[in-house]
Design an enzyme around this catalytic site. Sequence first.
Site, PDB file in Angstrom:
ATOM      1  CG  ASP A  16      -2.171  -1.061   0.762  1.00 43.40           C
ATOM      2  OD1 ASP A  16      -2.138  -1.207   0.421  1.00 43.40           O
ATOM      3  OD2 ASP A  16      -2.124  -2.090   2.338  1.00 43.40           O
ATOM      4  NE  ARG A  96      -1.395   1.366  11.154  1.00 41.92           N
ATOM      5  CZ  ARG A  96      -1.089   0.763  11.683  1.00 41.92           C
ATOM      6  NH1 ARG A  96       0.182  -0.046  12.426  1.00 41.92           N
ATOM      7  NH2 ARG A  96      -0.499  -0.992  10.670  1.00 41.92           N
ATOM      8  CG  ASP A 125      -4.497   0.678  10.815  1.00 37.92           C
ATOM      9  OD1 ASP A 125      -5.194   0.665  11.607  1.00 37.92           O
ATOM     10  OD2 ASP A 125      -4.211  -0.166  10.080  1.00 37.92           O
ATOM     11  CB  SER A 175      -2.289  -7.848   4.608  1.00 39.96           C
ATOM     12  OG  SER A 175      -2.412  -7.110   4.997  1.00 39.96           O
TER      13      SER A 175
END
Length: 409
Positions: A16, A96, A125, A175
């Site tokens: 990504d 995060r 996220d 992922s």
Amino acid sequence: MGNNGKVVLAYSGGLDTSVCIRYLQTMHKLDVITVTVDCGQDDDFKEIEKKAKAIGAIKHVYVDAREEFARDYVIPSIKANGLYQSKYPLATALARPLIAAKAVEVANREGATAIAHGCTGKGNDQIRFDVTMRALNPKLKIIAPIRDMNLTRDVEMKFAKEQNIPISAEAKKYSIDLNLWGRAVEGGNIEDSYFEPPEDAFQFINFANDKAGYIELEFEAGTPVAADGKRMPLIDLIEYVNDKAGTYGVGIVDHIEDRVVGIKSREVYEAPAAITIIEAHKDLEKMVLTKHELAFKRMVDEQWSWLAYSGLWQDPLRTDLDRFIDATQIRVTGKVRLKMQRGSLRVVGRESKYSLYKNDLATYAAGSTFDQNLAKGFVELWGLQSIIANSVAAGATSGDDKKTKGGKK
Ligand code: ARG
């Protein structure tokens, strides 16, 4: 070169964020500065820097945030028994806001006008990044190319190929999001909710130890300070427990999770240290806190976990709750012994100098200091309303009520 100024991109080196570099350059005409924040993901950071520059970043910044992550995010989460929906130890959710804060720091330093992340519009996220970034510097424009263009992983993969952006073999299969506190595995056949995750999905978990084994954890004021009798810094302790509990198959979480945006997702995690440490911490709390503290703290813990999960780390309520939680942790000092075997985990012993467990009160043997005579009156009062309610209900069904009312006529 970009003529719209500079953008700071939170860069992991994955698919990504790698395609984001190229999109930010070509579509937004921005100079891209990549920031990789180390929260214990154990990546090859030299390679990540090389990759960022090869794709086109004008500058790369590496931030070692492991100490800060452990001290300011993981420790509060241990004290709060941080589990979302009673299952997920919040590893991604905790990292995060820290990654976002570091990216904002770099953006301020570099005079960037924009800040970017590689989140999709489907997950949690994006909330954690956006809210933290806006809370810390509302002037920065937030760009999320994957979300803005509604991209899927397949389209990204195709774009990466066309643009000569390298993709790892792992990215083709799953992922992954990894940090000190746990590892999330998503995508591929795991998206089938009935499909059992195969062994190759796991990194820490193996069943090397078939026979039962033990681990002893020592806490001071709610913080783990030693494992198996050895004092060590939290980062080392977490790594030690991850490795050890992992060999007993402890720490897999497989559940259906409610994302903030309303989607239910099948989530697979491995977090041997988080699961083991929280289990031990909860048990020790039961020994040293009163039942009133425990009942109230359970609600606080749940609210704390929800704030962390849902991207509201910056909300003052979180720090308010931290103050309450910290006050409860003063007596959470002591030792917990756990037994592990083929994925099972069980506390088998605990001790604390602040223990409220008093053997002379609890014992059924001779020498008890508990006066049983006191119980009789207490029990009578304790059940008073329940007993009255039963007799009233019995009267209502036998028709006694009607009879007396009718009889008065
Ligand atoms: N469902 C978890 C969370 O929201 C883990 C997500 C990890 N995956 C990711 N792509 N970041 O925290």
